[in-house]
Scaffold this active site. Structure first.
Site, PDB file in Angstrom:
ATOM      1  N   HIS A   1       0.802  -1.232   0.000  1.00 33.51           N
ATOM      2  CA  HIS A   1       0.000   0.000   0.000  1.00 33.51           C
ATOM      3  C   HIS A   1       0.831   1.276   0.000  1.00 33.51           C
ATOM      4  CE1 HIS A   1      -4.000  -1.793   0.773  1.00 33.51           C
ATOM      5  NE2 HIS A   1      -3.305  -2.759   1.337  1.00 33.51           N
TER       6      HIS A   1
ATOM      7  N   HIS B   1      -3.090 -11.614 -19.629  1.00 36.13           N
ATOM      8  CA  HIS B   1      -2.267 -10.398 -19.588  1.00 36.13           C
ATOM      9  C   HIS B   1      -2.025  -9.822 -20.974  1.00 36.13           C
ATOM     10  CE1 HIS B   1      -1.226 -12.157 -15.569  1.00 36.13           C
ATOM     11  NE2 HIS B   1      -1.629 -10.935 -15.270  1.00 36.13           N
TER      12      HIS B   1
ATOM     13  N   GLY C   1      -6.831  -7.808  -2.866  1.00 36.25           N
ATOM     14  CA  GLY C   1      -6.067  -8.106  -1.660  1.00 36.25           C
ATOM     15  C   GLY C   1      -6.918  -8.691  -0.556  1.00 36.25           C
TER      16      GLY C   1
ATOM     17  N   HIS D   1     -17.001 -13.268 -20.617  1.00 34.65           N
ATOM     18  CA  HIS D   1     -16.645 -14.611 -21.104  1.00 34.65           C
ATOM     19  C   HIS D   1     -16.916 -15.658 -20.031  1.00 34.65           C
ATOM     20  CE1 HIS D   1     -14.634 -12.982 -24.673  1.00 34.65           C
ATOM     21  NE2 HIS D   1     -14.173 -12.044 -23.884  1.00 34.65           N
TER      22      HIS D   1
ATOM     23  N   ALA E   1     -15.364  -3.494 -32.662  1.00 33.97           N
ATOM     24  CA  ALA E   1     -14.701  -4.543 -33.419  1.00 33.97           C
ATOM     25  C   ALA E   1     -14.472  -4.155 -34.871  1.00 33.97           C
ATOM     26  CB  ALA E   1     -15.559  -5.805 -33.359  1.00 33.97           C
TER      27      ALA E   1
ATOM     28  N   GLY F   1     -14.951  -0.857 -37.016  1.00 34.89           N
ATOM     29  CA  GLY F   1     -14.172   0.290 -37.449  1.00 34.89           C
ATOM     30  C   GLY F   1     -14.944   1.571 -37.310  1.00 34.89           C
TER      31      GLY F   1
ATOM     32  N   VAL G   1     -19.932   8.992 -11.002  1.00 33.99           N
ATOM     33  CA  VAL G   1     -20.687  10.233 -10.785  1.00 33.99           C
ATOM     34  C   VAL G   1     -22.107   9.843 -10.397  1.00 33.99           C
ATOM     35  CG1 VAL G   1     -21.610  12.309 -11.900  1.00 33.99           C
ATOM     36  CG2 VAL G   1     -19.268  11.557 -12.375  1.00 33.99           C
TER      37      VAL G   1
ATOM     38  N   ARG H   1     -18.843 -10.365 -42.329  1.00 31.31           N
ATOM     39  CA  ARG H   1     -19.685 -10.369 -43.540  1.00 31.31           C
ATOM     40  C   ARG H   1     -19.109  -9.399 -44.566  1.00 31.31           C
ATOM     41  NH1 ARG H   1     -24.687  -8.452 -41.076  1.00 31.31           N
ATOM     42  NH2 ARG H   1     -23.567  -8.451 -39.118  1.00 31.31           N
TER      43      ARG H   1
ATOM     44  N   ARG I   1     -28.754  -3.671 -39.993  1.00 28.36           N
ATOM     45  CA  ARG I   1     -28.826  -4.632 -38.887  1.00 28.36           C
ATOM     46  C   ARG I   1     -30.246  -5.003 -38.478  1.00 28.36           C
ATOM     47  NH1 ARG I   1     -24.072  -2.072 -35.183  1.00 28.36           N
ATOM     48  NH2 ARG I   1     -22.467  -2.864 -36.559  1.00 28.36           N
TER      49      ARG I   1
HETATM   50  P1  FAD Z   1     -18.518   4.085 -23.836  1.00 31.86           P
HETATM   51  O1  FAD Z   1     -17.334   3.786 -24.637  1.00 31.86           O
HETATM   52  O2  FAD Z   1     -19.412   2.971 -23.462  1.00 31.86           O
HETATM   53  O3  FAD Z   1     -17.995   4.833 -22.505  1.00 31.86           O
HETATM   54  C1  FAD Z   1     -18.885   5.274 -21.521  1.00 31.86           C
HETATM   55  C2  FAD Z   1     -18.169   5.115 -20.195  1.00 31.86           C
HETATM   56  O4  FAD Z   1     -18.906   5.792 -19.171  1.00 31.86           O
HETATM   57  C3  FAD Z   1     -18.094   3.667 -19.761  1.00 31.86           C
HETATM   58  O5  FAD Z   1     -16.755   3.331 -19.501  1.00 31.86           O
HETATM   59  C4  FAD Z   1     -18.948   3.606 -18.513  1.00 31.86           C
HETATM   60  O6  FAD Z   1     -18.509   2.662 -17.587  1.00 31.86           O
HETATM   61  C5  FAD Z   1     -18.803   5.019 -17.982  1.00 31.86           C
HETATM   62  N1  FAD Z   1     -19.855   5.456 -17.078  1.00 31.86           N
HETATM   63  C6  FAD Z   1     -21.188   5.199 -17.161  1.00 31.86           C
HETATM   64  N2  FAD Z   1     -21.846   5.818 -16.155  1.00 31.86           N
HETATM   65  C7  FAD Z   1     -20.911   6.474 -15.419  1.00 31.86           C
HETATM   66  C8  FAD Z   1     -20.991   7.276 -14.245  1.00 31.86           C
HETATM   67  N3  FAD Z   1     -22.142   7.536 -13.645  1.00 31.86           N
HETATM   68  N4  FAD Z   1     -19.834   7.778 -13.743  1.00 31.86           N
HETATM   69  C9  FAD Z   1     -18.632   7.512 -14.348  1.00 31.86           C
HETATM   70  N5  FAD Z   1     -18.524   6.744 -15.455  1.00 31.86           N
HETATM   71  C10 FAD Z   1     -19.649   6.245 -15.992  1.00 31.86           C
HETATM   72  N6  FAD Z   1     -19.335   1.116 -33.123  1.00 31.86           N
HETATM   73  C11 FAD Z   1     -18.686   1.431 -34.260  1.00 31.86           C
HETATM   74  O7  FAD Z   1     -18.859   2.508 -34.810  1.00 31.86           O
HETATM   75  N7  FAD Z   1     -17.808   0.556 -34.795  1.00 31.86           N
HETATM   76  C12 FAD Z   1     -17.555  -0.651 -34.251  1.00 31.86           C
HETATM   77  O8  FAD Z   1     -16.738  -1.390 -34.750  1.00 31.86           O
HETATM   78  C13 FAD Z   1     -18.267  -1.020 -33.072  1.00 31.86           C
HETATM   79  N8  FAD Z   1     -18.117  -2.244 -32.523  1.00 31.86           N
HETATM   80  C14 FAD Z   1     -18.745  -2.536 -31.346  1.00 31.86           C
HETATM   81  C15 FAD Z   1     -18.538  -3.769 -30.748  1.00 31.86           C
HETATM   82  C16 FAD Z   1     -19.118  -4.055 -29.529  1.00 31.86           C
HETATM   83  C17 FAD Z   1     -18.901  -5.394 -28.895  1.00 31.86           C
HETATM   84  C18 FAD Z   1     -19.926  -3.075 -28.890  1.00 31.86           C
HETATM   85  C19 FAD Z   1     -20.561  -3.352 -27.560  1.00 31.86           C
HETATM   86  C20 FAD Z   1     -20.164  -1.863 -29.505  1.00 31.86           C
HETATM   87  C21 FAD Z   1     -19.580  -1.580 -30.734  1.00 31.86           C
HETATM   88  N9  FAD Z   1     -19.799  -0.366 -31.355  1.00 31.86           N
HETATM   89  C22 FAD Z   1     -19.138  -0.071 -32.512  1.00 31.86           C
HETATM   90  C23 FAD Z   1     -20.547   0.678 -30.688  1.00 31.86           C
HETATM   91  C24 FAD Z   1     -19.578   1.653 -30.029  1.00 31.86           C
HETATM   92  O9  FAD Z   1     -18.480   0.941 -29.526  1.00 31.86           O
HETATM   93  C25 FAD Z   1     -20.211   2.451 -28.905  1.00 31.86           C
HETATM   94  O10 FAD Z   1     -21.439   2.976 -29.276  1.00 31.86           O
HETATM   95  C26 FAD Z   1     -19.299   3.600 -28.537  1.00 31.86           C
HETATM   96  O11 FAD Z   1     -18.001   3.132 -28.324  1.00 31.86           O
HETATM   97  C27 FAD Z   1     -19.787   4.309 -27.300  1.00 31.86           C
HETATM   98  O12 FAD Z   1     -18.795   5.198 -26.911  1.00 31.86           O
HETATM   99  P2  FAD Z   1     -19.061   6.173 -25.704  1.00 31.86           P
HETATM  100  O13 FAD Z   1     -17.785   6.869 -25.437  1.00 31.86           O
HETATM  101  O14 FAD Z   1     -20.268   6.966 -25.947  1.00 31.86           O
HETATM  102  O15 FAD Z   1     -19.424   5.198 -24.492  1.00 31.86           O
HETATM  103  C1  SIN Z   2     -19.380  -4.874 -35.682  1.00 29.55           C
HETATM  104  O1  SIN Z   2     -18.186  -4.919 -35.979  1.00 29.55           O
HETATM  105  O2  SIN Z   2     -20.230  -5.651 -36.099  1.00 29.55           O
HETATM  106  C2  SIN Z   2     -19.834  -3.795 -34.774  1.00 29.55           C
HETATM  107  C3  SIN Z   2     -19.764  -2.523 -35.480  1.00 29.55           C
HETATM  108  C4  SIN Z   2     -20.694  -1.519 -34.902  1.00 29.55           C
HETATM  109  O3  SIN Z   2     -21.421  -1.784 -33.965  1.00 29.55           O
HETATM  110  O4  SIN Z   2     -20.698  -0.414 -35.449  1.00 29.55           O
END
Ligand code: FAD
Ligand code: SIN
Length: 596
Positions: A50, A88, A103, A115, A196, A198, A305, A408, A429
């Site tokens: 710590h 890791h 801890g 997963h 995933a 782009g 928050v 795809r 979609r």
């Molecule tokens: P996020 O990245 O979700 O970040 C928001 C953050 O706020 C989180 O970390 C959360 O924990 C935090 N949070 C929430 N509440 C609080 C609080 N009260 N206080 C503090 N922190 C808080 N989009 C694409 O365009 N292309 C892709 O390839 C794509 N692939 C995807 C694959 C997957 C598996 C998923 C789930 C989504 C994908 N998307 C993709 C969608 C895209 O990733 C999301 O819409 C985008 O990243 C959202 O970004 P954001 O910054 O708005 O939110």
């Molecule tokens: C995906 O790669 O299928 C996700 C892309 C997205 O949600 O925009």
């Protein structure tokens, strides 16, 4: 930290590597079985972990530094691992050691919130294997009602360290503002970390270099069409016309955007990603983390928050935060940017707006629970399209692993349990998901050949995760899939003819980049799952949050998935990351201007 004697270190490492099997056993929750107990037994004092003051900040800085001092870097640990899945070296990047290793409580692999890995970690708890546990914020400090709340000051507080939060923070910082970026989870990245496919952008330097003609006006048109014309056209215009700039901005931060692929509902290769088709999200979040660190931006994890504060005129004045160790405290700020993401991981909220989607699998990180919408509503924000929840057509079987649309886009076809195609794989979609839901068992298979696998490095990841069947022959693959071999062979033959003729008379698929050919054939069993929430707080083109009268809530900005309006009733693949970068930059720049 004063390092203890080499002998102790060696003994301790030995204990962690081969000994302590009792403590590793599932379900052993006695105090001595926790890491603190194991350390104590090996004469490692509290201060060794710590630090002298024994005060733990919400980032658990000293603890994590000391873990690395004794056990080595992620890179070193990754190189030692014999696990099939190397924890890791995961897509989460270099996160705090304390995210998984506890801890004073049973340790658990963060990976297993999504997963179901069977890996063992030291002093692991009984909940280790469960991937359906609800995420709960751990807090160690409780304040008495009379205790005075600590107060800090900043120019701008940003809520949520996903893509939009990082981009807004970096932009506001570079415009001269003092920024604090707060993240409720133990790691930063949010859903952005999982992206995933782009990022979509039109008329970029990358497209031009590849001889691809594109136009922001067309991107806007296709985004509106994909959103069933329910999007806010002004927001869509900004999204499309500033998308190329967004890619340049990412490149200026150090991102690699050199590969292009096509997403559904689009006529051209517009989805930018790193070389080899690597997932965009982990790459961008790494770049964001490095840029925030370089700028010494104050980023705090384990910091939720719980309230946005405002004065009697409705102007936002800061936030109240619940820190894992620091407890409740206030940050006074001249502006707040809400980038807290969507709510597709919140079963109750999804069930409230779309009862038919309750209990369906979600592709989202466990923190995507919609708190940012609720926080903003409480200071007057209007919400829109909350019931518009996107179902992604292809999640891996019974898992929470998204099988990217780019599979795809790279050329895979969708077939049903009869071994037949049933939809244009690159339609939007909503349509692709509906078509799968209409199949027996509400599931389908992606089928692809060797060249397609080689063109998209993410498929290798699905192979490692055990989601892919493979065979040297179509017949062999059909047997593994449990579909009629003659039907599958006829489907592939007919698709390959369509590929040669550049004409798909049956399903009108426009983009067929590769045919389905051996030497190896692959299939992935897929089901639709909850993916994106199109609704959220209403913003204008300046990323100001609007109230129910359509006026800006003074001092409150928002960007990314927490907002509604950009994507209408159906988001196009690749447009969300564009949203986070384009509107994250606008929110950061305007908030910085506002606080001046
Ligand atoms: P996020 O990245 O979700 O970040 C928001 C953050 O706020 C989180 O970390 C959360 O924990 C935090 N949070 C929430 N509440 C609080 C609080 N009260 N206080 C503090 N922190 C808080 N989009 C694409 O365009 N292309 C892709 O390839 C794509 N692939 C995807 C694959 C997957 C598996 C998923 C789930 C989504 C994908 N998307 C993709 C969608 C895209 O990733 C999301 O819409 C985008 O990243 C959202 O970004 P954001 O910054 O708005 O939110
Ligand atoms: C995906 O790669 O299928 C996700 C892309 C997205 O949600 O925009």
């Amino acid at each position: 930290m004063k390092l203890f004697k080499t002998g102790t270190v060696l003994l301790f490492s030995l204990v962690l590597l081969i000994g302590s099997s009792m403590a590793w056993a599932e379900g052993n929750t006695s105090k001595n079985a926790f890491l603190s107990g194991i350390h104590k037994k090996n004469q490692i004092s509290c201060a060794d972990c710590h630090g002298k003051s024994l005060v733990v900040d919400d980032n658990e800085t000293a603890l994590n530094k000391n873990c690395v001092v004794c056990h080595g870097t992620f890179e070193k640990l990754a190189s030692k691992s014999k696990e099939h899945i190397n924890p890791h070296k995961s897509h989460l990047g270099e996160i705090n050691c304390t995210t998984c290793h506890k801890g004073h409580a049973p340790s658990k692999a963060y990976c297993n919130y999504c997963h179901s890995f069977g890996m063992k970690i030291p002093a692991m708890g009984s909940a280790e294997q469960s991937n359906n546990k609800k995420w709960t914020q751990e807090t160690t400090q409780k304040k008495s009602k009379t205790e005075k709340m600590k107060t800090e000051n900043a120019d701008i507080v940003v809520i949520g360290a996903g893509g939009a939060g990082y981009v807004a923070s970096i932009t506001a910082h570079d415009a001269g503002a003092k920024v604090i970026l707060l993240e409720k989870m133990p790691i930063t990245g949010g859903n952005s970390m999982l992206a995933a496919g782009g990022i979509n952008a039109a008329a970029t330097q990358i497209q031009k270099a590849m001889g691809i003609q594109d136009d922001p006006a067309v991107m806007a048109k296709e985004t509106m069409k994909g959103g069933r014309e329910k999007n806010d056209p002004e927001l869509v215009k900004i999204l499309s016309y500033r998308s190329s700039d967004a890619v340049d901005f990412l490149i200026s931060l150090g991102a690699d955007m050199t590969d292009l692929v096509r997403s559904g509902g689009v006529h051209v290769n517009r989805t930018h990603r790193p070389v080899g088709g690597a997932a965009v999200g982990p790459h961008l979040v790494k770049v964001y983390r490095e840029n925030a660190a370089k700028r010494k931006i104050d980023v705090r994890v384990n910091s939720e928050v719980v309230k946005i504060l405002s004065d009697k005129n409705g102007k936002v004045t800061g936030v109240q935060v619940k820190g894992k160790h620091s407890g409740l405290y206030t940050i006074n700020a001249k502006a707040v940017i809400d980038t807290a993401g969507g709510f597709a991981a919140n079963n109750d909220l999804v069930g409230f707006y779309k009862p038919q989607f309750k209990e369906t699998a979600s592709s989202n990180q466990p923190g995507a629970t919609g708190g940012g919408v609720v926080l903003a509503e409480k200071v007057g924000a209007k919400t829109i399209d909350m019931e518009q929840i996107q179902i992604h057509p292809t999640m891996g079987g019974e898992t929470k692993v998204l099988i990217s649309e780019t599979v795809r886009g790279s050329g895979a076809i969708l077939v049903n349990h009869a071994g037949k195609r049933f939809v244009n794989e690159l339609t939007t979609r909503d349509k692709a998901s509906a078509a799968i839901f209409a199949q027996p068992d509400k599931s389908a298979f992606l089928v692809l050949g060797e060249d397609i696998r080689k063109s998209n490095v993410q498929i290798d990841g699905y192979i490692v995760l055990g989601l892919v069947e493979e065979s040297d022959s179509i017949e062999g693959l059909a047997t593994k899939m449990g579909v009629p071999a003659t039907a599958l062979a006829a489907t592939i033959e007919s698709y390959n003819k369509a590929f040669e003729a550049k004409n798909d008379p049956e399903f009108k698929r426009q983009d067929m980049p590769m045919k389905i050919a051996g030497p190896k054939y692959y299939s992935i069993w897929v089901k639709p799952g909850r993916h994106h929430t199109m609704g959220g707080v209403k913003i204008n083109t300046e990323a100001q949050v609007l109230n129910t009268e359509g006026k800006p809530v003074a001092g409150l900005y928002a960007a990314g998935e927490v907002t509604g309006g950009v994507h209408g009733w159906n988001r196009l693949g690749g447009n969300a990351i564009t949203d986070t970068v384009v509107f994250g930059r606008i929110a950061g720049a305007n908030a910085a201007k506002f606080v001046k």
